[in-house]
Design a protein around this motif. Structure first.
Motif, mmCIF file in Angstrom:
data_model
loop_
_atom_site.group_PDB
_atom_site.id
_atom_site.type_symbol
_atom_site.label_atom_id
_atom_site.label_comp_id
_atom_site.label_asym_id
_atom_site.label_seq_id
_atom_site.Cartn_x
_atom_site.Cartn_y
_atom_site.Cartn_z
ATOM 1 N N LYS A 149 -46.685 -11.572 -30.918
ATOM 2 C CA LYS A 149 -46.341 -10.563 -31.592
ATOM 3 C C LYS A 149 -47.259 -10.398 -33.386
ATOM 4 C CE LYS A 149 -45.644 -6.379 -30.867
ATOM 5 N NZ LYS A 149 -46.826 -5.375 -30.060
ATOM 6 N N ALA A 150 -46.074 -10.851 -34.408
ATOM 7 C CA ALA A 150 -46.694 -10.951 -35.352
ATOM 8 C C ALA A 150 -48.041 -11.505 -35.288
ATOM 9 C CB ALA A 150 -45.481 -12.517 -36.086
ATOM 10 N N VAL A 151 -48.667 -12.133 -34.794
ATOM 11 C CA VAL A 151 -50.057 -12.867 -35.344
ATOM 12 C C VAL A 151 -50.670 -10.986 -34.308
ATOM 13 C CG1 VAL A 151 -51.954 -13.588 -33.892
ATOM 14 C CG2 VAL A 151 -49.630 -14.956 -34.465
ATOM 15 N N GLU A 152 -50.694 -10.643 -33.729
ATOM 16 C CA GLU A 152 -51.136 -9.457 -33.282
ATOM 17 C C GLU A 152 -50.542 -8.688 -34.488
ATOM 18 O OE1 GLU A 152 -50.685 -5.920 -29.687
ATOM 19 O OE2 GLU A 152 -50.038 -7.762 -29.400
ATOM 20 N N ILE A 153 -49.969 -8.104 -34.690
ATOM 21 C CA ILE A 153 -49.590 -7.113 -36.039
ATOM 22 C C ILE A 153 -49.868 -7.987 -36.726
ATOM 23 C CG2 ILE A 153 -48.399 -6.242 -36.982
ATOM 24 C CD1 ILE A 153 -46.113 -6.524 -35.081
ATOM 25 N N LEU A 154 -50.717 -8.420 -37.616
ATOM 26 C CA LEU A 154 -50.701 -8.758 -38.722
ATOM 27 C C LEU A 154 -52.942 -9.472 -38.387
ATOM 28 C CD1 LEU A 154 -49.167 -12.207 -39.766
ATOM 29 C CD2 LEU A 154 -49.993 -10.455 -41.116
ATOM 30 N N ARG A 155 -53.310 -9.253 -37.465
ATOM 31 C CA ARG A 155 -54.457 -8.548 -37.136
ATOM 32 C C ARG A 155 -54.681 -7.854 -37.469
ATOM 33 N NH1 ARG A 155 -58.156 -12.974 -35.670
ATOM 34 N NH2 ARG A 155 -56.856 -14.107 -34.503
ATOM 35 N N LYS A 156 -54.304 -6.640 -36.315
ATOM 36 C CA LYS A 156 -54.543 -5.347 -36.930
ATOM 37 C C LYS A 156 -54.724 -5.154 -37.832
ATOM 38 C CE LYS A 156 -52.745 -0.949 -34.346
ATOM 39 N NZ LYS A 156 -52.002 -0.383 -33.553
ATOM 40 N N ARG A 157 -53.921 -5.280 -38.710
ATOM 41 C CA ARG A 157 -53.481 -4.602 -40.724
ATOM 42 C C ARG A 157 -54.653 -4.917 -41.226
ATOM 43 N NH1 ARG A 157 -47.019 -5.638 -42.486
ATOM 44 N NH2 ARG A 157 -46.089 -4.837 -40.997
ATOM 45 N N LEU A 158 -55.260 -6.093 -40.845
ATOM 46 C CA LEU A 158 -56.591 -7.045 -41.533
ATOM 47 C C LEU A 158 -57.455 -6.263 -40.840
ATOM 48 C CD1 LEU A 158 -55.472 -10.869 -41.709
ATOM 49 C CD2 LEU A 158 -55.825 -9.210 -43.347
ATOM 50 N N ASP A 159 -58.056 -5.604 -39.989
ATOM 51 C CA ASP A 159 -58.178 -5.724 -39.164
ATOM 52 C C ASP A 159 -59.109 -4.154 -39.754
ATOM 53 O OD1 ASP A 159 -59.940 -6.892 -37.093
ATOM 54 O OD2 ASP A 159 -58.274 -6.419 -35.733
ATOM 55 N N GLY A 160 -57.609 -3.363 -39.682
ATOM 56 C CA GLY A 160 -58.226 -1.715 -40.033
ATOM 57 C C GLY A 160 -58.106 -1.630 -41.722
ATOM 58 N N GLU A 177 -50.565 -19.655 -40.267
ATOM 59 C CA GLU A 177 -51.245 -19.472 -41.361
ATOM 60 C C GLU A 177 -51.791 -18.523 -40.938
ATOM 61 O OE1 GLU A 177 -53.199 -23.162 -42.563
ATOM 62 O OE2 GLU A 177 -54.604 -22.990 -41.029
ATOM 63 N N ILE A 178 -52.799 -17.894 -41.934
ATOM 64 C CA ILE A 178 -53.570 -16.895 -42.188
ATOM 65 C C ILE A 178 -54.806 -17.081 -43.022
ATOM 66 C CG2 ILE A 178 -54.327 -14.916 -42.717
ATOM 67 C CD1 ILE A 178 -51.356 -13.939 -42.114
ATOM 68 N N GLN A 179 -56.143 -17.423 -43.264
ATOM 69 C CA GLN A 179 -57.046 -17.448 -43.431
ATOM 70 C C GLN A 179 -58.132 -16.989 -44.369
ATOM 71 O OE1 GLN A 179 -58.865 -21.685 -42.701
ATOM 72 N NE2 GLN A 179 -56.946 -22.624 -43.311
ATOM 73 N N LEU A 180 -58.737 -16.558 -45.026
ATOM 74 C CA LEU A 180 -59.852 -15.231 -45.386
ATOM 75 C C LEU A 180 -60.699 -15.864 -46.131
ATOM 76 C CD1 LEU A 180 -56.692 -12.903 -45.845
ATOM 77 C CD2 LEU A 180 -57.983 -13.073 -43.746
ATOM 78 N N PRO A 181 -61.657 -16.567 -45.168
ATOM 79 C CA PRO A 181 -63.317 -16.995 -46.277
ATOM 80 C C PRO A 181 -63.521 -15.533 -47.083
ATOM 81 C CG PRO A 181 -62.621 -17.606 -43.802
ATOM 82 C CD PRO A 181 -61.718 -16.316 -43.991
ATOM 83 N N GLY A 182 -63.870 -16.161 -48.354
ATOM 84 C CA GLY A 182 -64.388 -15.067 -48.666
ATOM 85 C C GLY A 182 -63.874 -14.390 -50.019
ATOM 86 N N LEU A 183 -62.337 -13.883 -49.525
ATOM 87 C CA LEU A 183 -61.765 -13.109 -50.073
ATOM 88 C C LEU A 183 -61.065 -13.688 -51.412
ATOM 89 C CD1 LEU A 183 -61.547 -10.507 -48.769
ATOM 90 C CD2 LEU A 183 -59.074 -10.757 -48.223
ATOM 91 N N ASN A 184 -60.860 -12.800 -52.571
ATOM 92 C CA ASN A 184 -59.624 -13.228 -53.385
ATOM 93 C C ASN A 184 -58.846 -12.056 -53.560
ATOM 94 O OD1 ASN A 184 -62.280 -11.606 -55.673
ATOM 95 N ND2 ASN A 184 -63.221 -12.145 -54.641
ATOM 96 N N THR A 185 -58.495 -12.472 -54.411
ATOM 97 C CA THR A 185 -57.454 -11.061 -54.955
ATOM 98 C C THR A 185 -57.857 -10.234 -55.827
ATOM 99 O OG1 THR A 185 -56.301 -13.275 -56.700
ATOM 100 C CG2 THR A 185 -55.285 -12.884 -54.062
#
Length: 318
Positions: A149-160, A177-185
């Protein structure tokens, strides 16, 4: 050059050309430019929406054009599919779902076909660990369900927020574990806040006149919505036929109470029907606050003769 060698050379050239075509374009296209170029209907109106979205990002009101455009079409109940009639999403009855599917499709099309990982383009990597201090975590199946469920919520947040194809996976029995290639803070300073913010729970009023039947969120254009209200939709399924219906409601934007009134929430079963339901336990202050809200509703119910529902909205969903 013999015919046999020439034939091999031709086959090699064709395979090479096909390989290049299959990974083209290599780089991502700017989302706003790509979407505007792909539109085949009412292009001028879409251009205005994209300009508003870019302005929202520039003012700090959203993290990306993708997120800003999504907010605009949701708030104003705009059907995005009217700009892209050739993309087959018209059979999706729920407007919010139709827009979400179309937004994700456009975002994916705007991305380069060569997917590069953190080792090539850098990026952000985040690992979450499940809190095992609670006795509820002793149930292995329950822990697995919570992780999924946590994976589903995190994916939805990133999609949004317009993050395309994040790599989200369960590691072991207690980590995500979450990897976001090409993203920077630097360009995305809110990314950690997006990932770690708690679910947003709200208790909101449903417009009383809609209950009477004098207002219709189905036929009313956004310009005629009651001031301070938005349309939210909930799905219900006919138990006999299995058919899914979409029920829209005018829901007040400003909540009567928020999630901080809840002390504990847990699953339980109705002793009569056996159906699963959520049991909420309030804090002392939260119980008093909810009493004031529901008492006010009941008093108005008696005066008007119409029962007014109280909506529970979780992360923007009814």
């Amino acid at each position: 050059m013999s015919g046999r060698v020439l034939w091999k050379f031709a086959v090699t050239a064709i395979v090479f050309a096909w390989s290049i075509a299959s990974i083209t374009p290599l780089e991502d296209s700017p989302f706003a430019e790509f979407v505007h170029a792909q539109a085949t209907a009412e292009v001028e109106e879409l251009g205005t929406l994209l300009e508003r979205a870019d302005a929202t990002v520039a003012e700090g009101g959203a993290t990306s054009t993708y997120a800003a455009l999504g907010d605009i079409i949701d708030e104003e109940s705009i059907d995005l599919s009217k700009f892209f009639p050739e993309i087959p999403v018209a059979d999706i009855p729920k407007l919010e779902t139709r827009n979400s599917v179309l937004m994700q499709e456009l975002r994916n099309r705007s991305k380069g076909k060569l997917r590069r990982g953190l080792d090539l383009v850098g990026g952000v990597s985040v690992t979450f660990r499940l809190d095992n201090s609670s006795e509820d975590q002793n149930n292995e199946f329950g822990q697995e369900q919570q992780l999924n469920k946590a994976v589903e919520i995190l994916r939805k947040r990133l999609d949004g927020n317009g993050v395309a194809e994040p790599n989200i996976r369960v590691v072991g029995t207690d980590r995500i574990e979450i990897q976001l290639p090409g993203l920077n803070t630097r360009d995305n300073p809110d990314i950690f806040e997006i990932l770690t913010q708690p679910a947003k729970l709200e208790f909101r009023l449903v417009h009383r006149d809609q209950v009477r039947g004098t207002l219709s969120p189905i036929t009313s254009p956004p310009s005629q919505y009651p001031a301070g209200y938005e349309v939210l939709t909930i799905e219900r399924q006919n138990r006999e036929s299995g058919q899914v219906f979409q029920d829209p409601y005018f829901v007040k934007r400003i909540p009567e109470a928020k999630g901080d009134i809840i002390q504990e929430a847990f699953a339980t079963q109705d002793p009569t029907t056996g159906a699963w339901m959520v049991q909420l336990s309030m804090t002392n202050e939260g119980g008093s606050q909810l009493f004031e809200v529901t008492n006010r509703i009941v008093n108005q119910d008696r005066q008007t003769g119409v029962q007014q529902p109280l909506a529970i909205v979780l992360d923007g969903e009814l």
